[in-house]
Design an enzyme around this catalytic site. Structure first.
Site, PDB file in Angstrom:
ATOM      1  N   TYR A 265     -42.456  -3.569  49.568  1.00 36.14           N
ATOM      2  CA  TYR A 265     -41.925  -4.257  48.392  1.00 36.14           C
ATOM      3  C   TYR A 265     -42.006  -5.771  48.565  1.00 36.14           C
ATOM      4  CZ  TYR A 265     -38.421  -6.025  45.106  1.00 36.14           C
ATOM      5  OH  TYR A 265     -37.766  -6.733  44.134  1.00 36.14           O
TER       6      TYR A 265
ATOM      7  N   ASP B 144     -45.924   3.663  30.630  1.00 35.56           N
ATOM      8  CA  ASP B 144     -45.785   3.350  32.050  1.00 35.56           C
ATOM      9  C   ASP B 144     -46.749   2.207  32.341  1.00 35.56           C
ATOM     10  OD1 ASP B 144     -46.117   3.314  34.907  1.00 35.56           O
ATOM     11  OD2 ASP B 144     -45.296   5.349  34.964  1.00 35.56           O
TER      12      ASP B 144
END
Length: 248
Positions: free
Chosen positions: A152, A59
């Site tokens: 975002y 990750d």
């Protein structure tokens, strides 16, 4: 052509998977990084006949893991090409429904790994006098998003800032740093989110894209592949927009 090692984060995703295939066909060594172990192994098995391939199952938010794994890439395996393809967020949320945790999560996925991988790969690039770094921003990071949220957009805007500053600092050392800002590309992730949108909303979104459709993965790939090449030696600190005219 000099054979180099290309590190691709998010390698099992739509655009980056095709990038790995294209770079393998060009003869580059590949280090494929993704958290999806099954997809990563399948891609590595497919490409191992064309080039040397290593995989890193991780990750990108795990900084200690990245430090260990990328620190082990030495000699001919030290990346001369780095593509930061991890990121994204298809959750449509209004500003009043966001909170600080939401913003922090977006930064942790979309921004921090860009800095982490660059700082780990740049020393070897500087020593060799050569590097190509391509960071994925988005059309949202250039303006606003129909498909996501303000957190975002903020994160992808930050990617552009990282890219420009790194390009300025690294230019004297032969390292070129650029960004690609994709608009809506018909990857599986986008397609899955798109199918849940009401028909009226889908028509409205498409009406705002001058070419009237989403881009294909092949169309998204071309600019990335060029920026990974030796021919991009006079291009640094740029943002290439691939968005069908969404931002002109």
């Amino acid at each position: 052509m000099t054979v180099r090692t290309a590190l691709i984060t998010g390698a099992a995703g739509g655009i980056c998977r095709e990038l790995a295939r294209a770079l393998a066909a060009r003869g580059e060594r590949l280090v494929l990084l993704d958290r999806d172990e099954t997809a990563l192994k399948e891609l590595a098995a497919e490409l191992s006949g064309a080039t040397e391939v290593r995989t890193v199952v991780a990750d990108v938010r795990d900084v200690a893991r990245l430090e260990a794994e990328l620190g082990a890439l030495t000699g001919e395996w030290a990346p001369g090409i780095l593509v930061n393809g991890v990121g994204g967020d298809t959750r449509v949320q209004s500003v009043e429904n966001l909170d600080e945790a939401f913003l922090n999560d977006s930064i942790a996925l979309n921004v921090v790994p860009v800095l982490t991988t660059m700082r780990l790969c740049v020393p070897a690039m500087k020593r060799s006098g050569y590097g190509r770094i391509v960071n994925f921003s988005s059309a949202g990071g250039r303006t606003y998003s129909h498909f996501s949220n303000a957190a975002y957009v903020a994160a992808k805007s930050a990617v552009l800032g990282l890219t420009k500053q790194a390009a300025y600092e690294l230019a004297p050392f032969g390292v070129r740093v650029n960004a690609v800002a994709h608009g809506p590309i018909a990857t599986k992730r986008i397609a899955d989110a798109w199918v849940d949108r009401p028909e009226e909303e889908r028509r409205a979104v498409l009406s705002r894209i001058p070419v009237g459709r989403f881009g294909t993965i092949a169309e998204a790939l071309g600019s990335v592949l060029h920026l990974c090449s030796e021919e991009a030696g006079f291009t640094t600190g740029t943002v290439i927009d691939v968005n069908g005219g969404l931002l002109i």
